[in-house]
Scaffold this motif. Structure first.
Motif, mmCIF file in Angstrom:
data_model
loop_
_atom_site.group_PDB
_atom_site.id
_atom_site.type_symbol
_atom_site.label_atom_id
_atom_site.label_comp_id
_atom_site.label_asym_id
_atom_site.label_seq_id
_atom_site.Cartn_x
_atom_site.Cartn_y
_atom_site.Cartn_z
ATOM 1 N N ALA A 233 35.284 44.891 40.772
ATOM 2 C CA ALA A 233 36.491 45.126 41.654
ATOM 3 C C ALA A 233 37.214 46.103 40.900
ATOM 4 O O ALA A 233 37.741 46.983 41.743
ATOM 5 N N GLN A 234 37.667 45.892 39.626
ATOM 6 C CA GLN A 234 38.715 46.589 38.997
ATOM 7 C C GLN A 234 38.433 47.944 39.034
ATOM 8 O O GLN A 234 39.026 49.004 39.439
ATOM 9 N N ARG A 235 36.916 48.537 38.569
ATOM 10 C CA ARG A 235 36.647 49.862 38.457
ATOM 11 C C ARG A 235 36.624 50.394 39.736
ATOM 12 O O ARG A 235 37.013 51.654 40.118
ATOM 13 N N GLY A 236 35.965 49.437 40.930
ATOM 14 C CA GLY A 236 35.650 50.336 42.187
ATOM 15 C C GLY A 236 37.027 50.669 42.746
ATOM 16 O O GLY A 236 37.328 51.678 43.391
ATOM 17 N N ALA A 237 38.095 49.657 42.804
ATOM 18 C CA ALA A 237 39.262 49.873 43.445
ATOM 19 C C ALA A 237 40.101 50.940 42.650
ATOM 20 O O ALA A 237 40.887 51.945 43.488
ATOM 21 N N LEU A 238 40.135 51.249 41.357
ATOM 22 C CA LEU A 238 40.771 52.075 40.865
ATOM 23 C C LEU A 238 40.148 53.756 41.004
ATOM 24 O O LEU A 238 40.875 54.771 41.334
ATOM 25 N N ASP A 239 38.810 53.587 41.303
ATOM 26 C CA ASP A 239 38.078 54.963 41.574
ATOM 27 C C ASP A 239 38.431 55.448 42.753
ATOM 28 O O ASP A 239 38.614 56.600 43.202
ATOM 29 N N TRP A 240 38.540 54.476 43.940
ATOM 30 C CA TRP A 240 38.516 54.711 45.291
ATOM 31 C C TRP A 240 40.119 54.855 45.435
ATOM 32 O O TRP A 240 40.393 55.621 46.828
ATOM 33 N N GLY B 271 42.475 56.727 44.636
ATOM 34 C CA GLY B 271 42.726 58.212 44.778
ATOM 35 C C GLY B 271 42.104 58.905 45.981
ATOM 36 O O GLY B 271 42.952 59.957 46.543
ATOM 37 N N LYS B 272 41.086 58.454 46.356
ATOM 38 C CA LYS B 272 40.409 59.004 47.620
ATOM 39 C C LYS B 272 41.393 58.665 48.925
ATOM 40 O O LYS B 272 41.380 59.497 49.805
ATOM 41 N N PHE B 273 41.850 57.358 49.000
ATOM 42 C CA PHE B 273 42.505 56.874 49.866
ATOM 43 C C PHE B 273 43.935 57.543 49.922
ATOM 44 O O PHE B 273 44.575 57.796 51.011
ATOM 45 N N LYS B 274 44.452 57.742 48.940
ATOM 46 C CA LYS B 274 45.852 58.466 48.817
ATOM 47 C C LYS B 274 45.628 59.837 49.439
ATOM 48 O O LYS B 274 46.512 60.340 49.919
ATOM 49 N N GLN B 275 44.732 60.731 48.770
ATOM 50 C CA GLN B 275 44.476 62.059 49.067
ATOM 51 C C GLN B 275 44.164 62.072 50.758
ATOM 52 O O GLN B 275 44.798 63.065 51.342
ATOM 53 N N ALA B 276 43.557 61.151 51.186
ATOM 54 C CA ALA B 276 43.318 61.061 52.883
ATOM 55 C C ALA B 276 44.673 60.841 53.402
ATOM 56 O O ALA B 276 45.061 61.111 54.396
ATOM 57 N N ALA B 277 45.421 59.818 52.909
ATOM 58 C CA ALA B 277 46.619 59.335 53.723
ATOM 59 C C ALA B 277 47.873 59.980 53.539
ATOM 60 O O ALA B 277 48.633 60.091 54.552
ATOM 61 N N LYS B 278 48.121 60.640 52.523
ATOM 62 C CA LYS B 278 49.590 61.316 52.179
ATOM 63 C C LYS B 278 49.746 62.452 52.877
ATOM 64 O O LYS B 278 50.708 62.314 53.547
ATOM 65 N N PRO B 279 48.727 63.516 53.511
ATOM 66 C CA PRO B 279 49.055 64.353 54.545
ATOM 67 C C PRO B 279 49.418 63.534 55.811
ATOM 68 O O PRO B 279 50.460 64.204 56.567
#
Length: 347
Positions: A273-280, A282-290
């Protein structure tokens, strides 16, 4: 007042240690506080003030659902419960807690009672900051202050009854008497705030509108729907999809994040869970920030306020809202949620 380090930034906060309830009561001992509106924030703030020993009355349109709710909560017609104009006339502090649309409608009625030296109190900066659209422009000889609990009126009351409090921001827009700041603090303590932090009306309304449309409600609801639909389309049952999307988050994880922080949550899960959550993450941040940047620009430009005022003032707004909410309520996601809630064990 205490200086607290928030992630390397020093901010001033006010707690009950620096400004105890007894001092708040003494500060407002000659004041009559009228709560105008008994919908979202009105009940929690007024009941907390009353229980804390302040002189409180209610102003509400007579005969409606909110008037009846006020009577059920112990407010007495002709003694502590009045129609809006009479309550405003009898008050020295007017807590203007109607909806944004309601504030626009009632403003001329309330403004007539704002004689020199009175205090006009908001829990949201919308009406003041977007006054070109709302026409809410207070007289220059009154104090204008803000206490904005960072939670619903229901949460404010519920936590108060548990001996806890919702944090609130405070601000001063006009200081006609020289006492506006101390009145804001006293009222913030009086309504049951956990601690108070300083802002201004513009920052409050920009952050509030962004938060409501973003992570607090709009983004959260949208993310729930997206993950649930992906799980269902891949063959997962409604109960499994709901538990993995909503139930575990709200009932198990968010209380732990609130108590310990996100890093603690990452540290106290399995490596998978730890590794998957940390790796994903950034992808959610990149998608959501705009999207958040677009949202903030819409708020700051005033376009969001204009849209809300137009839609909220429409005669059929409530009917349209009921249709939207029924669509959410009757969706498989939230029907599954209703079933799951009934199954929660009481141990």
């Amino acid at each position: 007042m205490a200086k607290i380090n928030f992630g390397g930034v020093q901010e001033t906060v006010i707690t009950r240690e620096e400004f105890p309830l007894e001092k708040a009561i003494d500060t407002l001992k000659y004041e009559t506080i009228a709560i105008i509106g008994y919908g979202v924030q009105g009940p929690g703030q007024s009941l907390n003030l009353r229980d804390n020993g302040f002189n409180v009355i209610i102003g509400q349109r007579k005969g409606g659902k909110s008037w009846k709710k006020a009577i059920a909560d112990g407010w007495i017609e002709g003694e502590t419960l009045f129609e809006i104009e009479e309550a405003c006339d009898n008050a020295t502090i007017i807590q203007y807690l109607l909806s944004d649309a309601g504030q626009i409608d009632a403003w001329q009625q309330v403004k007539k009672s704002l004689t020199a030296g009175k205090t006009l109190y908001f829990s949201h900066g919308f009406g003041i900051i977007f006054n070109e659209q709302t026409n809410i422009i207070p007289p220059a000889d009154v104090d204008v202050i803000l206490v904005a609990p960072k939670g619903s009126g229901t949460s404010l009351r519920r936590l108060f009854l548990k001996g806890e409090g919702v944090n609130s921001s405070i601000a001063v827009y006009q200081n006609a008497t020289g006492r506006a700041y101390e009145k804001a603090i006293a009222l913030g303590i009086g309504v049951g705030s956990g601690y108070l932090f300083e802002t201004d009306f513009r920052k409050e309304v920009y952050s509030d509108l962004t938060g409501e449309r973003g992570i607090l409600m709009g983004a959260l609801a949208g993310m729930f729907e997206a993950q649930y639909e992906v799980l269902r389309s891949n063959g997962h049952s409604p109960s499994e999809a709901f538990n993995e999307t909503v139930e575990e988050l709200t009932q198990s994880l968010m209380p732990l994040v609130a108590e310990n922080g996100m890093d603690w949550m990452f540290a106290n899960t399995s490596v998978t869970a730890q590794r998957g959550a940390l790796d994903w993450k950034g992808k959610f941040k990149q998608a959501a920030k705009p999207i958040f940047e677009q949202l903030y620009e819409e708020v700051a430009s005033g376009r969001e306020a204009t849209r809300v005022i137009i839609e909220g003032s429409s005669p059929d707004y409530r009917e349209k809202l009921d249709v939207e909410l029924a669509e959410i309520r009757e969706s498989e996601l939230w029907k599954a949620g209703a079933a799951v809630r009934k199954l929660r064990p009481k141990l």
